[in-house]
Scaffold this active site. Structure first.
Site, short mmCIF file in Angstrom:
data_model
loop_
_atom_site.label_atom_id
_atom_site.label_comp_id
_atom_site.label_asym_id
_atom_site.label_seq_id
_atom_site.Cartn_x
_atom_site.Cartn_y
_atom_site.Cartn_z
N HIS A 101 0.80 -1.23 0.00
CA HIS A 101 0.00 0.00 0.00
C HIS A 101 0.83 1.27 0.00
CE1 HIS A 101 -4.01 -1.82 0.88
NE2 HIS A 101 -3.26 -2.77 1.43
N LYS A 108 -8.41 13.87 4.72
CA LYS A 108 -7.55 12.69 4.68
C LYS A 108 -6.53 12.85 5.80
CE LYS A 108 -6.44 13.89 0.40
NZ LYS A 108 -6.64 12.67 -0.33
N ARG A 109 -5.72 11.81 6.03
CA ARG A 109 -4.66 11.95 7.02
C ARG A 109 -3.73 13.10 6.66
NH1 ARG A 109 -4.18 8.05 11.21
NH2 ARG A 109 -2.17 8.98 11.63
N LYS A 162 0.92 14.60 1.14
CA LYS A 162 -0.46 14.88 0.74
C LYS A 162 -0.69 16.38 0.52
CE LYS A 162 -2.37 10.84 3.20
NZ LYS A 162 -3.06 9.96 2.22
N THR A 164 -8.44 6.99 -1.65
CA THR A 164 -9.80 6.48 -1.80
C THR A 164 -10.82 7.58 -1.53
OG1 THR A 164 -9.49 5.55 0.41
CG2 THR A 164 -9.49 3.99 -1.43
N LYS A 178 -14.60 8.48 -3.30
CA LYS A 178 -15.84 8.79 -2.58
C LYS A 178 -16.37 10.15 -3.00
CE LYS A 178 -13.95 6.01 1.06
NZ LYS A 178 -12.96 6.04 2.16
#
Ligand code: CR6
Length: 795
Positions: free
Chosen positions: A347, A535-536, A541, A642, A646
């Site tokens: 992952h 998100k985290r 990110k 992900t 969504k």
């Protein structure tokens, strides 16, 4: 039911009691289906899949299970007749925080899809006493509070003490010899009891109910020290119990990062050994012949074990140990069973997340397992030299034991018959770089399985107004088969449908705005664009890039009279407790929010909200309200993502880099319906390898906007809440901006402005958004699971 469950009349029971009674009713029905399924599995000799994962972020279950059982509306109506509502009762449900982020939620979506696809698929995980911490914000900072999710009990679980498995840590390996034969036993050590708790997993359509089994550590014998207790030393009296229970006390709060704690290694072995122990028991019960021998050839035919990331990497060694030490098989036969049974998903490409353990620590804690790992490694090397003796470079890369460490990814790969990445581009990067050594040796082992999400939960349950609109247009077949969403393409030019989308989005925005007002005090303008990054928190990110955009827009409004499209910038997510940099970014966002939201020159145009404690439950409020989906990781870093899927399903338009599953979103939605910006994977790689990127050049090239934003980190502009942001400044300017935030700044802000210019034409915007929903069906986890089932598990 309430009467028999809580011993009270319905009228006298409080909401929680009513809620628990309703869960019990659903669970009762679910367990009946499960028993029926189980009998059929045995009778038909159907293969079972065991999904081993240290994380399952299952979220609240009640509404989802009612939907899956086809009982949602009936129950809604019945409760209203009784003077209450489903909404009210489901508000009592805790959201078990048994995961960090994407990986844990993916595991939960997979459970849902395995049940939907009629696969006998079981989750195997840990029952942490405390979930991931609860995030609260104080003076802009993330503060972690204990998440005592079991405080009131958990109505979905059933404790199964009769199925407990004993697991031993430490001890000494003894060699025995008799008549020229030798064998080993483990003597001494600390034996703990792993006790399973089962949670039903109800598939859509109500035909299949599987289960998630989570393990809790308890003392094998009651070692309560009565003497110590009588002496008044209460803590000492139960010290042993406390030490053992520590194993299942917390979930390590780290997302895509390494956990260097010995307790973590104990957790990994506990859930592996317990899971395999319980699989063995069932297998032997069902496959012992009349003469008492066991039909081991059937093992890989009837059982698939999937390892989610490297946390269950010891599955191979443990299965080998049980087959040889306990069942008396010879090595070759046992090894054949292991490699035909186990498969592995990677992952992440982050080097710090490729788990490694120091050999001495490992050896002391798990001496017998370590011997097996040594043997697996020895045979791997022997075989390697025989086949590729001239490629010693590849051996350094692929051996398990190296440099005093056990490399868990290498262990996972060597024990598996299949290795997959989680999006096309991620699998490419694994093959080309991160796992290239293995890929060269055995390309056939590698395959891609692009992640997916549960449409039933994240569109069906979470977005009732849009779901109703979709169903009124194309029927409700999409709940069963998300590819039916394609039929929505007939409505791209249907103004009635497109206008109804605005109404639905509006309802969702109001619902979220009310929640944000309640939790943060910030009041959002529902006419503004809802721009969402949830998100985290992680450097790659790039929440930092997003807040830089907000700072720049704010500066231009205040100083240059700029009027952008009015926007509400919404953030949510947790940072790992020890990840100081990520926590500083959270503090920066809250500090910018504090300034912007209180500045009358700007706060009619833009607002910033940080929603605390991101979780499955508030995610279900956020996704449906989003209009822009921020997916802005440095290219090459996000394995898949992900939340991008969504948000796409919920008709938000992606503003993103060509990274992870964004690449596939762009292909499916069409480049006209998504806004792509920034460096590509190849460009990032080229800049890195040529050492030709200099953050100061970017800064100097644009002192007015970018330079100013950077300066504001340390000049007091946003220091009002809790000070300046030197750590972030240093990371950018003194450590040369490893995530290319400055480099991508302009193309990012331009892309955002381009989206803002389209938004004014609501029908055009909605047509683009609809193209996203219509083409999102590919990202159903049902599709992902069908691919796993066919290509990897062969069920
Ligand atoms: N952090 C990836 O980073 C991916 C999920 C699920 C992650 C993310 O891009 O969507 O897994 N990786 O595959 C790990 O947790 C190691 C994640 O959630």
């Amino acid at each position: 039911m309430v009467e028999s469950e809580v011993g009270k009349d319905f009228e006298d029971a409080d909401d929680y009691e009513r809620f628990a009674a309703l869960c019990n009713l659903v669970a009762y029905r679910a367990r009946a289906i499960h028993v029926k399924n189980d009998n059929a599995i045995v009778a038909q000799r159907k293969k079972r899949v065991f999904y081993f994962s240290l994380e399952f972020l299952i979220g609240p279950l009640l509404e989802n299970y009612l939907l899956n059982l086809g009982a949602l509306e009936t129950v809604q109506e019945a409760l209203e007749e009784m003077g209450t509502s489903l909404e009210r009762l489901s508000a009592c449900e805790v959201d078990p925080g048994l995961g960090n982020g994407g990986l844990g939620r993916l595991a939960a979506c997979f459970l849902d899809s395995m049940a939907h696809e009629g696969i006998a698929g079981y989750g195997n995980g840990m029952r942490y006493r405390y979930g991931l911490f609860r995030q609260v914000i104080k003076d802009g900072r993330q503060v972690e509070e204990t998440d005592n999710w079991l405080a009131k009990g958990y109505p979905w679980e059933v404790r199964r003490p009769e199925s407990a498995v004993e697991v031993t840590f430490g001890g000494e390996v003894m060699r025995h010899e008799e008549d020229g034969k030798y064998w080993f036993t483990l003597e001494g050590g600390e034996t703990v009891k792993a006790v399973p708790y089962d949670i039903p997993v109800v598939g859509y359509g109500g035909q299949t109910v599987n289960k998630l089994r989570i393990w809790s550590a308890e003392p094998a014998q009651e070692n309560f020290d009565l003497d110590a207790f009588n002496d008044g030393q209460y803590a000492n009296a139960s010290k042993f119990r406390t030490d053992v229970e520590a194993i299942s006390t917390i979930l390590y709060p780290n997302d895509a990062g390494e956990h260097g704690r010995i307790l973590r290694l104990k957790q990994e072995y506990l859930f592996v050994a317990a899971g395999i122990g319980s699989i063995m028991r069932t297998f032997k019960r069902e496959n012992t012949r009349a003469d008492g021998t066991v039909d081991w050839d059937m093992f890989p035919e009837l059982i698939a074990i999937h390892t989610n990331d490297t946390h269950p990497a010891m599955c191979g060694a443990e299965l080998l140990r049980v087959l040889i030490d306990e069942e008396g098989l010879d090595y070759d036969r046992a090894w054949d069973i292991v490699t035909r049974t186990i498969s592995y998903t990677n992952h992440t490409v982050l080097p710090e997340a490729l788990e490694k353990w120091p050999i001495d620590v490992f050896h002391r804690l798990l001496p017998r397992i370590y011997m097996y790992i040594e043997e697996i490694d020895r045979r791997y090397r022997e075989d390697f030299i025989a086949k590729h003796g001239d490629r010693m470079d590849l051996l350094c890369e692929t051996a398990i034991l190296w440099d005093g460490q056990v490399r868990m990814a290498n262990l996972s790969i060597i024990c598996s018959h299949s290795v997959n990445g989680v999006a096309k581009i991620h699998t490419d990067i694994l093959e080309r770089e991160v796992l290239n050594g293995f890929y060269q040796l055995d390309p056939e082992k590698f395959n891609n399985k692009t992640n997916g999400i549960s449409f039933r939960r994240f569109l069906g349950n979470a977005n009732p107004s849009y779901s109703r609109l979709i169903t009124s247009a194309i029927g409700d077949g999409w709940l069963d088969d998300a590819s039916e969403l394609h039929k929505l393409s007939a409505f791209y030019k249907d103004s009635v449908f497109l206008d109804a989308m605005t109404d639905s989005k509006r309802l969702n925005k109001e619902r979220l705005a009310a929640y944000i007002k309640k939790t943060t005090g910030v009041e959002l303008d529902c006419d503004s664009v809802f721009d969402v990054q949830v998100k985290r928190f992680h450097a790659y990110k790039r929440q930092l890039l997003n807040i830089f955009k907000v700072m720049d827009v704010y500066n231009r409004i205040v100083n240059w009279g700029y009027t952008p499209r009015p926007t509400s910038f919404i953030f949510a997510g947790k940072a790992a407790q020890s990840y100081t940099y990520a926590k500083e970014v959270i503090r920066l966002i809250n500090s910018v929010a504090h300034v912007v939201n209180n500045d009358p020159r700007a706060n009619q145009i833009i607002k910033v909200a940080f929603v605390p404690n991101f979780s499955v439950s508030n995610a279900e409020l956020i996704y449906p309200a989003a209009e822009i989906s921020e997916q802005i990781s440095t290219a090459g870093m996000e394995a898949s993502g992900t939340s991008n899927m969504k948000l796409m399903a919920n008709a938000a338009i992606t503003l993103g880099t060509l990274d992870g599953a964004n690449v596939e979103i762009a292909q499916l939605a069409g480049r006209d319906n998504i806004e792509i910006f920034g460096l590509t994977v190849d460009e990032v790689e080229a800049l890195k390898s040529s050492n030709s990127y200099f953050a100061w050049d970017e800064y100097n090239r644009d002192r007015d906007r970018l330079g100013r934003v950077v300066d504001e980190l340390i000049d007091g502009t946003f220091a009002g809440l809790s000070g300046n942001f030197n750590l972030i400044y240093d990371g950018l300017m003194h450590k040369n901006d490893a995530d290319f935030v400055l480099k991508d700044f302009h193309s990012y802000v331009d892309a955002w402005e381009h989206l803002g210019s389209i938004y004014g034409d609501q029908r055009r915007w909605n047509a683009m958004a609809l193209a996203n929903t219509a083409n999102s069906g590919f990202f159903s986890s049902d599709r992902t699971i069908r691919e796993y089932a066919e290509d990897i598990w062969h069920v």
